[in-house]
Motif scaffolding. Structure first.
Motif, mmCIF file in Angstrom:
data_model
loop_
_atom_site.group_PDB
_atom_site.id
_atom_site.type_symbol
_atom_site.label_atom_id
_atom_site.label_comp_id
_atom_site.label_asym_id
_atom_site.label_seq_id
_atom_site.Cartn_x
_atom_site.Cartn_y
_atom_site.Cartn_z
ATOM 1 N N ILE A 334 0.846 -1.192 0.000
ATOM 2 C CA ILE A 334 0.000 0.000 0.000
ATOM 3 C C ILE A 334 0.887 1.249 0.000
ATOM 4 C CG2 ILE A 334 -1.734 1.317 1.266
ATOM 5 C CD1 ILE A 334 -2.755 -1.328 2.381
ATOM 6 N N TYR A 336 0.538 5.571 -0.581
ATOM 7 C CA TYR A 336 -0.317 6.750 -0.764
ATOM 8 C C TYR A 336 0.450 7.811 -1.538
ATOM 9 C CZ TYR A 336 -4.069 5.261 2.383
ATOM 10 O OH TYR A 336 -5.134 4.601 2.952
ATOM 11 N N TYR A 347 -4.373 9.828 -3.266
ATOM 12 C CA TYR A 347 -4.546 8.596 -4.037
ATOM 13 C C TYR A 347 -3.863 7.443 -3.301
ATOM 14 C CZ TYR A 347 -5.945 11.804 -7.721
ATOM 15 O OH TYR A 347 -6.594 12.778 -8.439
ATOM 16 N N ARG A 348 -4.281 6.208 -3.684
ATOM 17 C CA ARG A 348 -3.798 5.015 -2.989
ATOM 18 C C ARG A 348 -3.443 3.936 -4.006
ATOM 19 N NH1 ARG A 348 -5.887 2.262 2.413
ATOM 20 N NH2 ARG A 348 -5.628 0.039 1.976
ATOM 21 N N SER A 349 -2.358 3.245 -3.721
ATOM 22 C CA SER A 349 -1.932 2.111 -4.533
ATOM 23 C C SER A 349 -1.946 0.854 -3.674
ATOM 24 C CB SER A 349 -0.520 2.344 -5.085
ATOM 25 O OG SER A 349 -0.005 1.177 -5.680
ATOM 26 N N THR A 350 -2.344 -0.251 -4.231
ATOM 27 C CA THR A 350 -2.310 -1.533 -3.519
ATOM 28 C C THR A 350 -1.325 -2.513 -4.150
ATOM 29 O OG1 THR A 350 -4.190 -2.327 -4.830
ATOM 30 C CG2 THR A 350 -4.675 -1.288 -2.694
ATOM 31 N N ALA A 359 -8.157 7.830 -3.261
ATOM 32 C CA ALA A 359 -8.288 7.320 -1.896
ATOM 33 C C ALA A 359 -9.484 7.986 -1.241
ATOM 34 C CB ALA A 359 -7.025 7.602 -1.096
ATOM 35 N N GLY A 362 -10.866 11.360 -2.175
ATOM 36 C CA GLY A 362 -9.792 11.863 -3.022
ATOM 37 C C GLY A 362 -9.423 13.298 -2.740
ATOM 38 N N ASN A 385 -5.205 2.500 6.938
ATOM 39 C CA ASN A 385 -6.269 3.488 6.790
ATOM 40 C C ASN A 385 -6.045 4.739 7.632
ATOM 41 O OD1 ASN A 385 -7.940 2.191 4.918
ATOM 42 N ND2 ASN A 385 -8.830 0.892 6.519
ATOM 43 N N GLY A 400 -8.816 5.808 5.454
ATOM 44 C CA GLY A 400 -8.169 5.764 4.154
ATOM 45 C C GLY A 400 -8.425 6.973 3.287
ATOM 46 N N GLY A 401 -8.773 8.089 3.893
ATOM 47 C CA GLY A 401 -8.957 9.313 3.132
ATOM 48 C C GLY A 401 -10.391 9.668 2.840
ATOM 49 N N THR A 402 -11.338 8.829 3.261
ATOM 50 C CA THR A 402 -12.754 9.142 3.020
ATOM 51 C C THR A 402 -13.158 10.398 3.782
ATOM 52 O OG1 THR A 402 -13.290 6.821 2.642
ATOM 53 C CG2 THR A 402 -15.113 8.297 3.235
#
Length: 787
Positions: A334, A336, A347-350, A359, A362, A385, A400-402
């Motif tokens: 993960i 960011y 933004y987020r990468s998995t 993310a 955003g 998160n 997680g950025g929500t």
């Protein structure tokens, strides 16, 4: 809409300043009217408005002004200018006679010892400056190092209770990033040159290394005087691996990515040639790393220790800018990304940074994320998160950025951070339970919280004698000992005798020139960037009033109606008449004079334009001691004028720059001889890394003589010149690298190599028999004439 504006104003005034995020210049003027008289809480921190959007033109003006002061007549800066100036300064002999009036008296002092004792640091010890890197010792968490962009490397061994530095006289102390060897905590690297394109950046000169925890630093020869390492934005060292002895060191610079496998002795350039901002190794896999560029939002990944790079797949458009990256230590797949796009997005990468998606919502809207951009992910959160994202404001998310929560802290309790965040680092023992300590690096220094997860989050300042404030100007009153100074992003600050007792006073972003009334120590004057919003204090600097007043005393209503001063320099000259404490001069494209600055009603302070534009901004103003009619002005293009009837409604001006260089005139100084007369010695100083930056005339500019020809002074800009109150032949100048002195009117010079530091000295000023030195990165120093 009105409700939203009021809420925005209230939110940022609570932070100790008016920090505009989304409102335009007209609304800023509205806020000036609404605020009127202002008083900053003693624990507040004054902030600048955002430096790019929506005020990009202001930032451009700042960058142009900073460059004007150092470039030559043809707009060029030699590549090796800083190194050359440093070497010339180091080679100069110390001349005790040039400093005789300031040197401590008595037997037993060598010249070097006397030189060290001459200067006294006076802080601010409680108001920091801009720093972009923090390193916490992995096993001794009370030991912390930080890098200040104009003040070098500082170290504490008691958790921030006190700080010290050993880097004052390195060839370059513009430390932008640091890295610690994970296999040997005595080995650290410091990269110089702040390459994020802010207006007052200082060009670096390579990478420095210590092998004894910071007691001594050595410049890596491979990076010295190497244009590839003028702007080192980030350093990364590969994590340890069983049986692997060599570490890979990566340097992300404006010239691309560079790689070393021998501790920086040699470097190879990788194919990644972008203007880079960030690089990180995957915490548990030394083969993997990620990087980002400053333009177009480019992001890259490598699977071979940075030898080769591939572009990441990302949803943000090419119009994006800087990208700040962070691995999740609990799950390094993960990653960011905080992206300079649409005010700031997350933004987020998995998949380890190979591809990204928005993310949460955003939108972060941190503002100016090309300048202040920081990311931290809770290393104990298995889902990654919980994170902190910093821009102008510091936010925390646990989903997680929500959703995002402002965690800058309650300033009304004195438990907040400074705005503009550049680094977020956790204590090495952080476990999310009994240890939740996190540090942040800001434009106002370093702050610490013992519980990053608490709501509200409480912050403690660790700026205890951390002398890294970036001054533009300063002045002091002899009778009270009070000093004020204009600073970068900390407004105007006040000193009452305690190095750790400085206070924010004028609540504006970048403080500029200052005026100190020697006849009445209750009166002070200050300004903000661009010569905007002149302010007055009549209670010793506790509260301030806007004195924009009325242009020419024409009719008008309202609090502080705007006088159109024109587009002044980022730091525009503002001079209090030494002969009349009711008169001030200030300059933009035109020269302005007020003859009633002590008018009780600030809206009735009148401003009269007394010199028309010549197409270049005014950069320097001088009023003759003993004669208010004798005034000189200098310009960005090197032109110089004077008048012998400055107090007239329409003064007559005479051009007097015959033979002077055609570059930025940084300062004009008029001798104190012949009170009331017009025939005096006039000194003019100039920018550029070259010879001939100090001139004098004794015939009002008919002829000028350089008193800094080849070899007499290092080839570097000179920003300030003052004459000793006890000897008219005793001169002191503030330069790009410290202070120099002459006891014979400039026939020869001596530059200190033991004090105050190899840093920009923007202004020198007298406070009775005490000489003040306002530096841009190493706070303020004083030296006193010895009887």
């Amino acid at each position: 809409m009105k409700k939203q504006i009021n809420r925005t104003i209230k939110a940022y005034v609570i932070r100790g300043a008016f920090y505009v995020v989304v409102i335009s210049i007209p609304l800023l003027l509205l806020a000036v009217v609404l605020l009127g008289t202002s008083s900053v809480p003693s624990n507040g921190f004054a902030q600048a408005r955002l430096k790019k959007e929506p005020d990009e033109q202001r930032q451009i003006a700042r960058e142009q002004w900073e460059r004007l002061r150092v470039q030559g007549e043809h707009g060029r800066i030699p590549r090796d200018a800083v190194r050359r100036a440093y070497e010339q300064k180091e080679a100069m002999p110390f001349r005790p006679e040039a400093w005789a009036e300031l040197l401590p008296k008595g037997p037993g002092f060598s010249p070097e010892q006397a030189e060290q004792l001459m200067w006294t640091p006076i802080g601010p010890g409680n108001i920091g400056g801009r720093l972009r890197s923090i390193i916490v010792h992995p096993t001794v968490p009370t030991t912390v190092w930080l890098g200040a962009v104009g003040g070098g490397v500082w170290k504490t061994v008691n958790g921030g209770g006190s700080w010290s530095t050993t880097t004052d006289f390195l060839s370059n102390i513009a430390v932008n990033c640091m890295a610690i060897d994970p296999t040997n905590s005595d080995v650290l690297y410091a990269g110089t040159g702040e390459g994020f394109f802010s207006g007052d950046v200082i060009r670096g000169n390579g990478i420095f290394k210590t092998t004894n925890g910071g007691s001594n630093w050595t410049q890596l020869a491979s990076t010295a005087n190497n244009q590839n390492f003028y702007w080192v934005n980030r350093l990364a060292i590969s994590p340890p691996a069983p049986g692997v002895l060599s570490q890979v060191l990566l340097a992300a610079t404006r010239a691309g990515m560079f790689r070393s496998t021998d501790g920086g002795a040699t470097w190879s350039q990788t194919p990644l040639g972008d203007v880079l901002d960030d690089v990180l190794f995957q915490p548990n896999d030394r083969t993997k790393c990620i990087a980002s560029a400053h333009y177009a939002g480019n992001t890259y990944y490598s699977t071979d220790q940075g030898l080769s790079w591939l572009p990441a797949s990302r949803p943000w458009p090419p119009s994006a800018g800087r990208v700040e990256l962070a691995y999740a230590r609990s799950n390094p797949a993960i990653v960011y990304a905080s992206v300079e796009y649409a005010g700031g997005k997350l933004y987020r990468s998995t998949d380890g940074g190979h591809s990204f998606a928005a993310a949460g919502s955003g939108l972060v809207a941190t503002g100016a994320s090309w300048y202040n951009n920081a990311l931290w992910i809770d290393p104990t959160d298995p889902n990654a998160n919980t994170l902190v994202v910093g821009g102008a404001v510091l936010y925390r998310s646990t989903d997680g950025g929500t959703s995002l929560t402002d965690i800058g802290g309650p300033c009304e309790l004195g438990l907040c951070t400074h705005l503009d965040n550049h680094a977020v680092v956790n204590d090495p023992g952080y476990n999310g339970n009994s240890n939740k300590k996190v540090y942040v690096g800001t434009d106002g220094g370093i702050f610490e919280t013992d519980d990053i997860l608490h709501n509200p989050t409480y912050w403690n300042s660790l700026n205890h004698m951390l002398g890294i404030t970036q001054f533009y100007a300063g002045c002091g009153t002899a009778s009270s000992g009070t000093i004020i100074g204009g600073t970068q992003d900390n407004g105007t600050v006040r000193y009452l005798g305690d190095p750790e007792g400085w206070r924010m006073t004028s609540p504006w972003g970048d403080g500029g020139y200052c005026g100190c009334d020697q006849a009445d120590p209750n009166y002070f004057y200050a300004e903000s960037q661009g010569g905007m919003y002149p302010h007055r204090s009549s209670d010793g600097g506790t509260t301030w009033q806007c004195i924009i007043g009325l242009s020419g005393c024409t009719t008008g209503t309202g609090n502080c109606p705007l006088v159109d001063f024109g587009s002044g320099n980022w730091i525009a000259p503002l001079i209090l008449d030494p002969n009349n404490d009711n008169r001030i001069f200030t300059g933009g494209l035109r020269l302005w004079r007020s003859d009633n600055v002590k008018q009780p009603d600030p809206t009735q302070v009148c401003w009269l334009p007394i010199k028309d534009s010549i197409g270049s901004n005014i950069s320097a103003i001088a009023v003759a001691p003993g004669n208010s009619d004798f005034v000189w002005v200098g310009y960005n293009n090197g032109q110089v004028y004077y008048t012998q009837n400055a107090t007239a409604t329409v003064p007559t001006w005479i051009q007097a720059n015959n033979g002077l260089p055609g570059r930025y005139c940084t300062r004009l100084t008029i001798s104190q001889t012949i009170p009331g007369g017009f025939s005096r010695t006039i000194y003019a100083t100039f920018g550029e890394f070259s010879d001939n930056n100090v001139w004098k005339t004794t015939n009002n500019g008919i002829t000028w003589t350089s008193i800094s020809p080849n070899g007499r002074l290092p080839q570097m800009p000179v920003y300030s010149l003052v004459i000793s109150p006890s000897n008219t032949n005793q001169l002191y100048i503030g330069t790009q690298m410290g202070v120099c002195a002459s006891s014979n009117g400039g026939d020869n010079w001596s530059c200190t190599n033991e004090g105050p530091a190899n840093t920009v000295v923007d202004e020198l000023f007298w406070m009775g028999s005490t000489l003040g030195a306002a530096t841009h990165g190493r706070s303020m120093f004083t030296a006193t004439i010895q009887q």
